[in-house]
Design an enzyme around this catalytic site. Structure first.
Site, PDB file in Angstrom:
ATOM      1  N   GLU A 258       1.007  -1.233   0.048  1.00  0.00           N
ATOM      2  CA  GLU A 258       0.046   0.055  -0.038  1.00  0.00           C
ATOM      3  C   GLU A 258       1.063   1.319   0.042  1.00  0.00           C
ATOM      4  O   GLU A 258       1.754   1.494   0.966  1.00  0.00           O
ATOM      5  CB  GLU A 258      -0.831  -0.014   1.333  1.00  0.00           C
ATOM      6  CG  GLU A 258      -1.937   0.947   1.205  1.00  0.00           C
ATOM      7  CD  GLU A 258      -2.588   1.187   2.518  1.00  0.00           C
ATOM      8  OE1 GLU A 258      -3.483   2.065   2.797  1.00  0.00           O
ATOM      9  OE2 GLU A 258      -2.089   0.684   3.649  1.00  0.00           O
ATOM     10  N   CYS A 291      -2.041   9.187   4.264  1.00  0.00           N
ATOM     11  CA  CYS A 291      -2.077   8.510   2.830  1.00  0.00           C
ATOM     12  C   CYS A 291      -3.406   8.946   2.384  1.00  0.00           C
ATOM     13  O   CYS A 291      -3.336   9.133   1.027  1.00  0.00           O
ATOM     14  CB  CYS A 291      -1.427   7.203   2.573  1.00  0.00           C
ATOM     15  SG  CYS A 291      -2.660   6.176   3.557  1.00  0.00           S
TER      16      CYS A 291
END
Ligand code: ADP
Length: 497
Positions: A258, A291
Site C-alpha cells: 500500500e 496517505c
C-alpha cells in the site's frame, strides 16, 4: 544479551525498547535513537535488530505456526477478542505513548485511532470465521474450498499511524492462522512495543506474534529476504516497495503493498461549498501525514474565488501546537529529515515557477518541527508538487471547466488510494466515482449514514491510467441521501481517517 536501556519512560508509561521474539523480550547490542516530534528531543534508545534478530524471529514464527494454524478460526478468534478488550482497556496509555512518539493529536488517538485497533482485531476474528470454508454445487459437482494459512507473515509498517496500521495489517494474518513478525517504522516504534505486552497478557502462544525493532534497510531487508517467510505485507513508499517486492520475488512469496496517496478532493459548483472548504482545510490535520488525504484540491472554475475565500477562512482557524493540547489542530512533522524533505518539495516548486499562495515556510516560532499549512498553485499539472506525494501540510489547487476535465485531472497521477467528491448531484457523484463515461466500476458502493445526514460511500474505481488502487468517497448533500435508516453499510475507507 540485554541492552542497557531496556525500558523507556514515556509520557508516564514504561515501554520496553527491546524486541519481542518467541514470547520474550530480546535485546540487541546496537541501538537507535527515537526522537519525539513534539520537541525533537530523544525519547528512547531502541534495540537495533539485524540479521541475527530477523533469523530468531522467523524461526520463532515458524515453530509456532502449526499449532496456531490448527487452532482454527474460532480458537484464534478467542485470542484476538481478548487482545481487543485489552487494547480498549489501555487506550489512554497507548495514546499517550503514540502521541509522544508520533505527535498525532492526542484527542484523535484517544477517541478514534487507538480504539480502531481493537475494532480491527474483532472485525478480522469474525471475518476469518465467515471465510474459512465455502461449499457450492455447479454442474452436478460438489465443490468445497477450505482456506488454509500460509505460514509466517512479515508485516512492515510506516511511521504515520504506527499502532492502527500495525493492528490493521497483523489482525487479518493472525485471524487467518498465519504467525506474524512485525517490523514497525524506526521513527515511531514504541506503541507496537506496548502491543507486545498486551499480546502476552492476552495469552497468545509464544512465537505467534513477534516484533523486531530496527532500521528498514537492515532488519527490514533481512526479514524480507528470509526464505522461511511465506507472506509479506508492507505500507510505505514506492521506492521501498521495489526493494521488498524484489526480495519477495526471489523467494516467490506473495507481497502486498500500500504505497502512498495523492488523492484528489473535487468540488463542483453545486456542492455545499462551506462543507467542502472546511473539509479541504481539514487535510492539514496531522500535518498532512496521511496517505488518504485529499492533497490535490480540484475546484470548478466558476466557484474558484468563493471557494478560496472559504478555504482561507477555515485554514486561518488552524492552531499549530502541542498535540496534547485540546486547542491544537495541526501537529508537528515526524522528524527533522522529513521536515527537510517537505521543505525541499516546496522550494523546488517555487524554483519551478509554481505559486506559493499561502504558507511555504517553517514555523520554528511554534516548535522545531512545524511547517506552515501551505497552498500551491502549480504552473502545470506536470509539476512535481502535483505528481508526487509530499506527505506534509502542503496542498495544491487547480481548477477544472467541466466533469470530464475533473475526472481526467483526478486520474492524472500514478498515486491512487483515495478520492473525495463534493457535489449536490448524486448522479454526478456516481459518474465521477465510476471514473467518468466508460469507466468500469468494481466493488460495491455502500452508503453510510453520517451524523450530519450526508452520505459517504466507499467503493473501488478501476478506471486508472496506471493501475494503482483508487478508492473513492462520495459526499452528497443530505437531500440527495437515501434514507439513512435503510443502510448499515461499512465504508471501504476507514471512516475515522
Ligand atoms: P516512509 O517514506 O513512509 O518513511 P519507507 O518506505 O521508507 O516509508 O518506510 C516504511 C517502512 O519500511 C519502515 O518500517 C521502514 O523501516 C521500512 N523499510 C525501509 N526500507 C526497507 C527495506 N529496504 N526493506 C524492508 N523494509 C524497509
Amino acid at each position: 544479551m540485554l541492552s542497557r536501556h531496556a525500558v523507556a519512560h514515556v509520557a508516564g508509561v514504561d515501554v520496553s525498547t527491546e524486541h519481542f521474539i518467541g514470547g520474550e523480550r530480546v535485546g540487541s547490542d546496537a541501538t537507535f535513537v527515537d526522537l519525539s516530534p513534539i520537541d525533537a528531543q530523544p525519547l528512547a534508545e531502541v534495540a537495533r535488530g539485524g540479521d541475527r534478530e530477523a533469523a530468531l524471529a522467523v524461526a520463532a514464527a515458524r515453530e509456532a505456526f502449526p499449532a496456531w494454524a490448527a487452532l482454527g478460526a474460532a480458537g484464534r478468534a478467542q485470542h484476538l477478542r481478548r487482545l481487543a478488550d485489552l487494547i480498549d482497556a489501555n487506550v489512554e496509555r497507548l495514546a499517550a505513548v503514540e502521541c509522544a512518539d508520533m505527535a498525532m493529536l492526542l484527542r484523535s488517538l484517544e477517541a478514534r485511532v487507538i480504539p480502531r485497533g481493537a475494532r480491527n482485531f474483532r472485525a478480522y476474528a469474525d471475518l476469518a470465521a465467515a471465510y474459512e470454508e465455502r461449499v457450492w454445487e455447479s454442474n452436478g459437482t460438489r465443490n468445497r474450498v477450505i482456506r488454509m494459512p500460509s505460514g509466517p507473515a512479515v508485516v512492515i509498517t510506516p511511521w504515520n499511524a504506527p499502532f492502527m496500521l500495525s493492528t490493521w495489517k497483523t489482525a487479518p494474518a493472525l485471524a487467518a492462522g498465519c504467525t506474524v513478525i512485525l517490523k514497525p517504522a524506526e521513527w515511531s516504534p514504541l506503541s507496537c512495543s506496548l502491543l507486545c505486552d498486551l499480546v502476552a497478557e492476552a495469552g497468545f502462544p509464544p512465537g505467534v506474534f513477534n516484533v523486531v525493532q530496527g532500521i528498514g534497510e537492515e532488519v527490514g531487508a533481512a526479514l524480507t529476504r528470509d526464505p522461511g517467510v511465506r507472506r509479506i505485507s508492507f505500507t510505505g513508499s514506492p521506492e521501498t516497495a521495489v526493494h521488498i517486492g524484489t526480495a519477495a520475488a526471489r523467494n516467490i512469496v506473495p507481497f502486498t503493498g500500500e504505497l502512498g496517496g495523492k488523492g484528489p478532493l473535487l468540488v463542483f459548483a453545486d456542492a455545499d461549498l462551506e462543507a467542502a472548504a472546511r473539509r479541504a482545510a481539514g487535510q492539514y490535520d496531522d500535518a498532512g501525514q496521511v496517505c488518504l488525504a485529499g492533497t490535490r484540491l480540484l475546484v470548478e472554475g466558476a466557484i474558484e474565488d468563493e471557494f478560496l475565500e472559504l478555504f482561507d477562512r477555515f485554514t486561518d482557524g488552524h492552531v499549530l501546537g502541542d498535540p496534547r493540547d485540546d486547542a491544537t489542530t495541526v501537529s508537528p512533522l515526524i522528524h527533522p529529515d522529513h521536515l527537510a524533505r517537505v521543505e525541499g518539495f516546496v522550494e523546488r516548486a517555487r524554483a519551478n515557477g509554481d505559486e506559493i499562495v499561502r504558507g511555504g515556510r517553517r514555523r520554528e516560532d511554534v516548535g522545531p518541527l512545524f511547517y506552515d499549512p501551505t497552498l500551491v498553485l502549480p504552473r502545470s499539472n506536470d509539476s512535481e508538487i502535483v505528481q508526487h506525494e509530499v506527505f506534509g501540510p502542503v496542498l495544491t489547487f487547480q481548477t477544472f471547466a467541466d466533469e470530464d476535465e475533473a475526472v481526467a485531472l483526478a486520474n492524472s497521477t500514478s498515486y491512487g488510494l483515495s478520492g473525495v467528491v463534493y457535489t449536490g448531484s448524486e448522479r454526478r457523484a456516481e459518474r465521477v466515482g465510476r471514473g467518468g463515461s466508460g469507466g468500469h466500476a468494481v466493488g460495491q458502493h455502500v452508503p453510510r449514514a453520517r451524523p450530519d445526514g450526508a452520505v459517504r460511500r466507499g467503493g473501488d474505481l478501476r478506471h486508472r491510467p496506471r493501475g494503482r488502487r483508487l478508492r473513492t468517497r462520495l459526499l452528497l448533500r443530505p437531500e440527495d441521501a437515501p434514507d439513512p435508516g435503510r443502510h448499515d453499510g461499512v465504508s471501504a475507507v476507514d471512516p475515522s481517517r
